[in-house]
Scaffold this motif. Structure first.
Motif, short mmCIF file in Angstrom:
data_model
loop_
_atom_site.label_atom_id
_atom_site.label_comp_id
_atom_site.label_asym_id
_atom_site.label_seq_id
_atom_site.Cartn_x
_atom_site.Cartn_y
_atom_site.Cartn_z
N SER A 28 0.88 -1.20 -0.14
CA SER A 28 -0.08 -0.10 -0.01
C SER A 28 0.64 1.18 -0.08
O SER A 28 0.64 2.52 -0.51
N GLN A 29 1.99 1.30 0.81
CA GLN A 29 2.89 2.31 0.85
C GLN A 29 3.49 2.54 -0.69
O GLN A 29 3.62 3.70 -1.26
N LEU B 37 -0.16 14.49 -1.35
CA LEU B 37 -0.99 13.92 -2.06
C LEU B 37 -2.36 14.19 -1.98
O LEU B 37 -3.17 14.37 -3.16
N TYR C 190 1.92 12.90 2.85
CA TYR C 190 0.75 12.56 2.35
C TYR C 190 -0.23 13.56 2.01
O TYR C 190 -1.21 13.62 1.50
N ALA D 1 0.79 4.14 -2.91
CA ALA D 1 0.69 5.60 -2.49
C ALA D 1 1.73 6.46 -3.19
O ALA D 1 1.50 7.31 -3.66
N TYR D 2 2.84 6.01 -2.88
CA TYR D 2 3.92 6.46 -3.70
C TYR D 2 3.84 6.77 -5.35
O TYR D 2 4.09 7.62 -5.85
#
Lengths: 416, 290
Positions: free
Chosen positions: B219-220, B271, B268, B223-224
């Motif tokens: 998931s990391q 993001l 984040y 997200a990146y």
């Protein structure tokens, strides 16, 4: 000295076989699967039932598989010797999918089915929410699965445990070792890195003013030059480790879960920092298989464990044999704790000649038990008295450095 | 001064690797309009394969990249033909939902096959560093950044110096027009998806060397990937490079001057802000296609 278990090259084959077995199990309906222990034919009376959940799938499937192995082996051993009170022991392990909500449903089921003994699942995350569920039913919670001083305190002796140190004392051994060093080598400035997780936060800050790395540092006259919490998904610690080094830290205490602890160890090695002491003081990281794949990054790092094979406590040989069978390099802490909690059930039953909760609870809180994690009398809150072993990895081999009576080597400082 | 230099060096090296993470997502999104939600788990699977290749066959992760790229390309191309082509024809959203299913299934299977244990790749250059101008340069960062540069360069050549690359860009601009011009858009789509996943595979092998990993890290990385695409848009690999470098430099900068917890929030936060600024989220990034 702990022998390293061999067979690393067989791991791939073993994992494939394991995967195939799991697929087979899943196709048979894993969610409702139960494990019935082999029983001998000559038992008297109804079976004694032991039940608990484990995360056989999901995030905690690896340690949970070890717990299951230990639980089944113990039941087989006991039944082969005539069971408990001459009655067959039946074990039920349900898969909680590593989630507390699924586990709660299963524990309600155990309670409604009037299971004799209820085992805690692995990890505080899954086990913590079950504490009030079991307590409300007036059952004793046999906890070889997780730590948490607050849960023991709140449950007032209705949860008995086999982890010999709780979250608040995870770094206690490291501080004791540092205190024992000659003044010239004793760290005066320390850096603490801890994961953003309730367990590691308690390991750093303590609970109700008790324990915690910050308290130990203050007690021992050490200046904390870095006290930093990090998100569990942090992927780069270079700047942080450099800041700790620049701040003059002579010791690094890491209170983390395996992945980030490994990354921090790697980063310390990569940037070439050699503090006097580096402790991976969270989650018994150094007892896990992956620790050795970090190679040079492990050199000189200390960690803690609940017991050590050379202590030769009852049951250790069986647990060690199970770990060997799985080609684990060292016996994980949770395997010791898992076996020990079952030994406590056995001794409670034998001591009271009964399966009555109140009688066994009283017996366990007032008698010395002899387990794979030591011989001790439980504290009033149901947890064992604090006791830990400090180990140091040197050239890929773990050596005990504390307590002195089982130490196989003197601690090497600074990091080689 | 040294601190600033350290931030720049570490940020650029990490940024180049992060570019590789985002490039695959950007290419698939730019040409096919599909958000590959399985990007993170594919990266993780590649890390596990690199680990297996090293532990069981002694193959260095740099060489593993060369093995993993064709495997991922072929597997993804086959997957595109068998599973993705029909829903993608209906709508990119259906394809995205299917890829979400792939993510869930792959995560479960990977947990069974590789377990949820943490792993790390122990190679000689993983624990050494050297100093330049007072800045510490970890050798593994340098090696994997170099691998990223080579792969990104080759991808750039493919996209801008070959007929296939031209066809890919044409399909990205207008599928119908490309077909009128005689381009077999279905097979180009297959190649694009294969290329995107192959880049994810290369990124996984590189990341496995730099960071200990387990399944949860997927998931990391997803997200990146999103951050890289949202910052860099879909302006080809150069856009991804901007996104990747911004992410790497931002991460180093925030970690230096803020606590790790706050740095993560800021990262984040970027993001979230990028999503708001772009309005339509990842979909809005389509405006700047390859």
């Amino acid at each position: 000295m702990r022998k390293l278990l061999r067979g690393r090259n067989l791991r791939g084959v073993a994992s494939l076989i394991g995967a195939a077995a799991m697929v087979g199990a899943m196709s048979g309906g894993l969610s409702g699967a139960s494990t019935r222990a082999m029983a001998s034919e000559r038992f008297h009376g109804p079976p004694i039932t032991i039940a608990g959940t484990l995360g056989l799938t999901g995030a905690f499937s690896v340690p949970s598989a070890d717990y299951k192995l230990v639980d089944e082996a113990w039941v087989n051993t006991v039944n082969a010797h005539g069971g408990l009170l001459g009655r067959k022991v039946e074990l039920t392990i349900l898969n909680d999918n590593s989630t507390p909500t699924t586990a709660s449903t299963d524990y309600q089921k155990f309670i409604s089915e009037k299971v004799n003994f209820i085992l805690a699942p692995y990890t505080t995350y899954v086990g913590g929410p079950q504490v009030p569920v079991v307590r409300a039913a007036g059952k004793l919670f046999y906890n070889g699965g997780f730590v948490g001083l607050q849960y023991f305190e709140q449950d007032k002796g209705w949860m008995v445990g086999s982890y010999t140190y709780q979250d608040t004392t995870y770094s206690h051994g490291a501080f004791t070792v540092m205190k024992s060093l000659p003044p010239s080598k004793r760290p005066k400035k320390i850096a603490i890195l801890y994961a953003a997780n309730p367990f590691t936060v308690a390991a750093n800050k303590g609970y109700n003013g008790t324990g915690g790395a910050l308290t130990f540092a203050k007690r021992d006259g050490m200046k904390v030059v870095m006290d930093e919490q990090y998100p569990t998904g942090t992927t780069d610690f270079t700047s942080t480790i450099e800041k700790a080094q620049a701040a003059g830290a002579q010791a690094l205490i890491v209170l983390g879960l395996p992945t980030t602890s490994d990354l921090i160890a790697k980063t310390v090695k990569t940037i070439g920092w050699k503090p006097e002491v580096e402790c991976m003081c969270g989650s018994q990281v150094t007892t896990l298989d992956n620790w050795y794949t970090l190679g040079a990054a492990t050199n000189g790092v200390i960690g803690t464990d609940v017991a050590w094979e050379s202590e030769n406590y009852p049951g250790m040989k069986q647990v060690e044999a199970l770990a060997r069978k799985k080609h684990e390099k060292v016996v994980p802490s949770y395997s010791w704790a898992g076996w020990a909690i079952l030994q406590m059930i056995q001794q409670g039953v034998d001591g009271t000649h009964s399966t009555t909760t109140t009688k066994i609870r009283k017996w366990l809180l007032t008698h010395v038990v002899s387990t794979a994690v030591g011989k001790f009398k439980l504290l009033g809150n149901g947890s064992p008295p604090n006791r830990e072993v400090v180990v140091q990895t040197v050239n890929g081999v773990q050596r005990t450095v504390w307590p002195p009576k089982i130490a196989t080597a003197k601690i090497v400082t600074p990091l080689p | 001064m040294t601190t600033a230099f350290q931030i720049i060096v570490s940020g650029i090296l990490l940024g180049l690797i992060y570019t590789l993470i985002g490039a695959g997502l950007a290419i698939v999104l730019g040409v096919l309009r599909i958000v590959n939600l399985a990007q993170g788990i594919l990266i993780m699977i590649s890390s596990f394969l690199a680990w297996d290749l090293l532990v069981h066959w002694g193959i260095d992760p740099i060489l593993s990249v060369l093995i993993i790229i064709p495997i991922f390309f072929v597997a993804a191309s086959a997957g595109e033909v068998v599973m993705l082509r029909a829903p993608a024809r209906e709508s990119p959203d259906r394809a995205m939902l299917l890829l979400f299913g792939v993510l869930m299934a792959a995560e479960a299977l990977a947990s069974i096959g590789w377990t949820t244990d943490t792993r790390s790749i122990d190679v000689g250059y993983a624990y050494t560093s050297f100093k330049v101008g007072g800045a510490v340069i970890p050798e593994d960062y340098l090696v994997m950044a170099a691998v990223a540069v080579v792969l990104l360069g080759l991808t750039e050549l493919l996209l801008y110096r070959t007929l296939l690359g031209k066809a890919m860009r044409a399909v990205g601009q207008s599928r119908q027009s490309a077909e009128i011009l005689g381009i077999n858009s279905a097979w180009v789509a297959t190649a694009v998806f294969g290329l995107g996943v192959a880049l994810a595979g290369a990124a996984g092998a590189a990341l496995g060397v730099l960071f200990p990993f387990n399944i949860e890290l997927q998931s990391q990385w997803l997200a990146y990937s999103f951050i890289v695409v949202l910052i860099g848009g879909l302006g080809g690999l150069r856009g991804s490079l901007v996104g990747g470098l911004a992410l790497g430099l931002g991460q180093e900068l925030f970690s230096q001057f803020l606590s790790l917890g706050v740095a993560s929030v800021v990262l984040y936060g970027i993001l979230a802000v990028a999503l708001m600024v772009r309005g339509g989220g990842l979909g809005a990034a389509k405006v700047r296609r390859i």
